[in-house]
Motif scaffolding. Structure first.
Motif, PDB file in Angstrom:
ATOM      1  N   HIS A   1      11.172 -56.676 -74.612  1.00 10.40           N
ATOM      2  CA  HIS A   1      11.825 -55.377 -74.545  1.00 10.40           C
ATOM      3  C   HIS A   1      11.498 -54.571 -75.799  1.00 10.40           C
ATOM      4  O   HIS A   1      11.893 -53.433 -75.925  1.00 10.40           O
ATOM      5  CB  HIS A   1      13.347 -55.542 -74.392  1.00 10.40           C
ATOM      6  CG  HIS A   1      13.980 -56.222 -75.564  1.00 10.40           C
ATOM      7  ND1 HIS A   1      13.886 -57.583 -75.772  1.00 10.40           N
ATOM      8  CD2 HIS A   1      14.682 -55.730 -76.603  1.00 10.40           C
ATOM      9  CE1 HIS A   1      14.517 -57.894 -76.891  1.00 10.40           C
ATOM     10  NE2 HIS A   1      15.011 -56.784 -77.416  1.00 10.40           N
TER      11      HIS A   1
ATOM     12  N   LEU B   1       8.862 -52.871 -77.059  1.00 11.63           N
ATOM     13  CA  LEU B   1       7.551 -52.276 -76.810  1.00 11.63           C
ATOM     14  C   LEU B   1       6.919 -51.708 -78.069  1.00 11.63           C
ATOM     15  O   LEU B   1       5.720 -51.911 -78.304  1.00 11.63           O
ATOM     16  CB  LEU B   1       7.664 -51.167 -75.765  1.00 11.63           C
ATOM     17  CG  LEU B   1       8.101 -51.594 -74.382  1.00 11.63           C
ATOM     18  CD1 LEU B   1       8.173 -50.395 -73.454  1.00 11.63           C
ATOM     19  CD2 LEU B   1       7.149 -52.627 -73.820  1.00 11.63           C
TER      20      LEU B   1
ATOM     21  N   ARG C   1      -1.631 -53.075 -71.349  1.00  6.51           N
ATOM     22  CA  ARG C   1      -1.014 -52.077 -70.470  1.00  6.51           C
ATOM     23  C   ARG C   1       0.409 -52.544 -70.237  1.00  6.51           C
ATOM     24  O   ARG C   1       0.657 -53.718 -69.985  1.00  6.51           O
ATOM     25  CB  ARG C   1      -1.778 -52.003 -69.163  1.00  6.51           C
ATOM     26  CG  ARG C   1      -1.186 -51.122 -68.108  1.00  6.51           C
ATOM     27  CD  ARG C   1      -1.308 -49.664 -68.374  1.00  6.51           C
ATOM     28  NE  ARG C   1      -2.599 -49.131 -68.036  1.00  6.51           N
ATOM     29  CZ  ARG C   1      -2.854 -47.844 -68.097  1.00  6.51           C
ATOM     30  NH1 ARG C   1      -1.922 -47.009 -68.469  1.00  6.51           N
ATOM     31  NH2 ARG C   1      -4.027 -47.391 -67.808  1.00  6.51           N
ATOM     32  N   VAL C   2       1.350 -51.634 -70.333  1.00  5.42           N
ATOM     33  CA  VAL C   2       2.760 -51.958 -70.169  1.00  5.42           C
ATOM     34  C   VAL C   2       3.140 -51.800 -68.701  1.00  5.42           C
ATOM     35  O   VAL C   2       2.845 -50.772 -68.084  1.00  5.42           O
ATOM     36  CB  VAL C   2       3.642 -51.032 -71.039  1.00  5.42           C
ATOM     37  CG1 VAL C   2       5.116 -51.317 -70.819  1.00  5.42           C
ATOM     38  CG2 VAL C   2       3.265 -51.170 -72.503  1.00  5.42           C
ATOM     39  N   PHE C   3       3.762 -52.826 -68.150  1.00  4.75           N
ATOM     40  CA  PHE C   3       4.307 -52.751 -66.794  1.00  4.75           C
ATOM     41  C   PHE C   3       5.804 -52.609 -66.934  1.00  4.75           C
ATOM     42  O   PHE C   3       6.463 -53.487 -67.483  1.00  4.75           O
ATOM     43  CB  PHE C   3       3.950 -54.008 -65.994  1.00  4.75           C
ATOM     44  CG  PHE C   3       4.458 -53.966 -64.592  1.00  4.75           C
ATOM     45  CD1 PHE C   3       3.767 -53.273 -63.619  1.00  4.75           C
ATOM     46  CD2 PHE C   3       5.634 -54.590 -64.247  1.00  4.75           C
ATOM     47  CE1 PHE C   3       4.245 -53.219 -62.315  1.00  4.75           C
ATOM     48  CE2 PHE C   3       6.131 -54.541 -62.959  1.00  4.75           C
ATOM     49  CZ  PHE C   3       5.421 -53.852 -61.985  1.00  4.75           C
ATOM     50  N   CYS C   4       6.334 -51.494 -66.478  1.00  5.15           N
ATOM     51  CA  CYS C   4       7.767 -51.211 -66.622  1.00  5.15           C
ATOM     52  C   CYS C   4       8.425 -51.059 -65.275  1.00  5.15           C
ATOM     53  O   CYS C   4       7.849 -50.487 -64.356  1.00  5.15           O
ATOM     54  CB  CYS C   4       7.978 -49.908 -67.383  1.00  5.15           C
ATOM     55  SG  CYS C   4       7.581 -50.016 -69.103  1.00  5.15           S
TER      56      CYS C   4
ATOM     57  N   LEU D   1      11.458 -44.730 -76.086  1.00  2.00           N
ATOM     58  CA  LEU D   1      10.026 -44.490 -76.233  1.00  2.00           C
ATOM     59  C   LEU D   1       9.684 -43.652 -77.460  1.00  2.00           C
ATOM     60  O   LEU D   1       8.611 -43.802 -78.035  1.00  2.00           O
ATOM     61  CB  LEU D   1       9.463 -43.829 -74.976  1.00  2.00           C
ATOM     62  CG  LEU D   1       9.455 -44.699 -73.733  1.00  2.00           C
ATOM     63  CD1 LEU D   1       8.987 -43.901 -72.524  1.00  2.00           C
ATOM     64  CD2 LEU D   1       8.579 -45.937 -73.924  1.00  2.00           C
TER      65      LEU D   1
ATOM     66  N   MET E   1       4.283 -42.676 -71.225  1.00  2.39           N
ATOM     67  CA  MET E   1       4.336 -43.296 -69.891  1.00  2.39           C
ATOM     68  C   MET E   1       3.031 -43.083 -69.131  1.00  2.39           C
ATOM     69  O   MET E   1       2.508 -44.008 -68.505  1.00  2.39           O
ATOM     70  CB  MET E   1       5.524 -42.752 -69.104  1.00  2.39           C
ATOM     71  CG  MET E   1       6.842 -43.280 -69.636  1.00  2.39           C
ATOM     72  SD  MET E   1       8.313 -42.535 -68.934  1.00  2.39           S
ATOM     73  CE  MET E   1       8.081 -42.699 -67.214  1.00  2.39           C
TER      74      MET E   1
ATOM     75  N   LYS F   1       0.076 -45.237 -71.116  1.00  2.12           N
ATOM     76  CA  LYS F   1       0.217 -46.646 -71.477  1.00  2.12           C
ATOM     77  C   LYS F   1       0.905 -47.517 -70.441  1.00  2.12           C
ATOM     78  O   LYS F   1       0.950 -48.721 -70.604  1.00  2.12           O
ATOM     79  CB  LYS F   1       1.020 -46.758 -72.780  1.00  2.12           C
ATOM     80  CG  LYS F   1       0.504 -45.921 -73.911  1.00  2.12           C
ATOM     81  CD  LYS F   1      -0.026 -46.768 -74.990  1.00  2.12           C
ATOM     82  CE  LYS F   1      -0.483 -45.920 -76.150  1.00  2.12           C
ATOM     83  NZ  LYS F   1      -1.817 -46.193 -76.539  1.00  2.12           N
ATOM     84  N   MET F   2       1.473 -46.917 -69.390  1.00  8.17           N
ATOM     85  CA  MET F   2       2.343 -47.702 -68.513  1.00  8.17           C
ATOM     86  C   MET F   2       1.941 -47.669 -67.047  1.00  8.17           C
ATOM     87  O   MET F   2       1.446 -46.668 -66.557  1.00  8.17           O
ATOM     88  CB  MET F   2       3.780 -47.173 -68.607  1.00  8.17           C
ATOM     89  CG  MET F   2       4.394 -47.327 -69.951  1.00  8.17           C
ATOM     90  SD  MET F   2       6.098 -46.729 -69.929  1.00  8.17           S
ATOM     91  CE  MET F   2       6.613 -47.215 -71.543  1.00  8.17           C
TER      92      MET F   2
ATOM     93  N   VAL G   1       4.175 -48.020 -63.803  1.00  8.23           N
ATOM     94  CA  VAL G   1       5.605 -47.871 -63.573  1.00  8.23           C
ATOM     95  C   VAL G   1       5.987 -48.349 -62.184  1.00  8.23           C
ATOM     96  O   VAL G   1       5.350 -48.000 -61.192  1.00  8.23           O
ATOM     97  CB  VAL G   1       6.031 -46.391 -63.750  1.00  8.23           C
ATOM     98  CG1 VAL G   1       7.486 -46.187 -63.388  1.00  8.23           C
ATOM     99  CG2 VAL G   1       5.763 -45.945 -65.188  1.00  8.23           C
TER     100      VAL G   1
END
Length: 183
Positions: free
Chosen positions: A78, A80, A95-98, A150, A170, A173-174, A176
């Motif tokens: 959590h 990030l 790569r962030v998976f949210c 963020l 977002m 980088k993400m 979603v």
């Protein structure tokens, strides 16, 4: 918080068979070893021996070269900002998976969770005697949590610049997911 992160982590590890770096990897005496290694736990999940949910754990993961090692298919955290700045570099990107949840539903869930979650550092016994409406009108209720998280603006007023920055982060980088659409 209360947006399906535990479920996603379980799917990555148990359904997809990915090796994860998370707090689980540092349990059972594996949190102080001098080298990175993958361990299989009783739940049959495979985890790198680091804790990516605490600042000391992230620092240890960096010192041991977690990103460059290629051992982890997924890093669960959590934190990030700290993970992104401390673990990754131009040669080792992520790569962030949210999973996002409707903010009102997430706030309601958080309220009921924190009323009884005595094990959480954010537990507040005063919440146990509050109604949801009292909580919503109190300073204890969150305001623009994702934008604040963020942009690292935790106390002052959120501006259009904060919102624009959060949207840019977002977009760039993400990946979603929407919890309400998650089956």
């Amino acid at each position: 918080p209360k947006s399906g992160g535990t479920t996603v982590a379980d799917i990555l590890t148990h359904c997809l068979g990915l090796v994860s770096a998370s707090k689980i990897g540092a349990t059972e005496g594996h949190g102080n070893e001098g080298i990175l290694q993958v361990n299989t736990y009783a739940d049959q999940g495979k985890y790198v021996n680091v804790d990516t949910t605490t600042l000391p754990g992230i620092q240890r993961a960096k010192q041991l070269g977690l990103a460059a090692s290629g051992l982890a298919d997924a890093i669960v955290t959590h934190r990030l900002q700290e993970t992104g700045f401390d673990l990754f570099d131009a040669q080792h990107k992520a790569r962030v998976f949210c999973m996002f949840r409707h903010p009102v539903r997430r706030g309601i869930s958080m309220f009921y969770y924190l009323q009884r979650a005595t094990w959480e550092p954010t537990f507040d016994p005063a919440l146990a005697s509050m109604t949801l409406e009292q909580y919503a009108h109190s300073p204890k209720a969150e305001s623009n949590w994702v934008t604040r998280f963020l942009t690292k603006e935790y106390t002052d007023k959120i501006t259009d610049q904060h919102l624009d920055l959060a949207k840019q982060i977002m977009r760039s980088k993400m990946v979603v997911g929407i919890l309400e659409d998650f089956d």
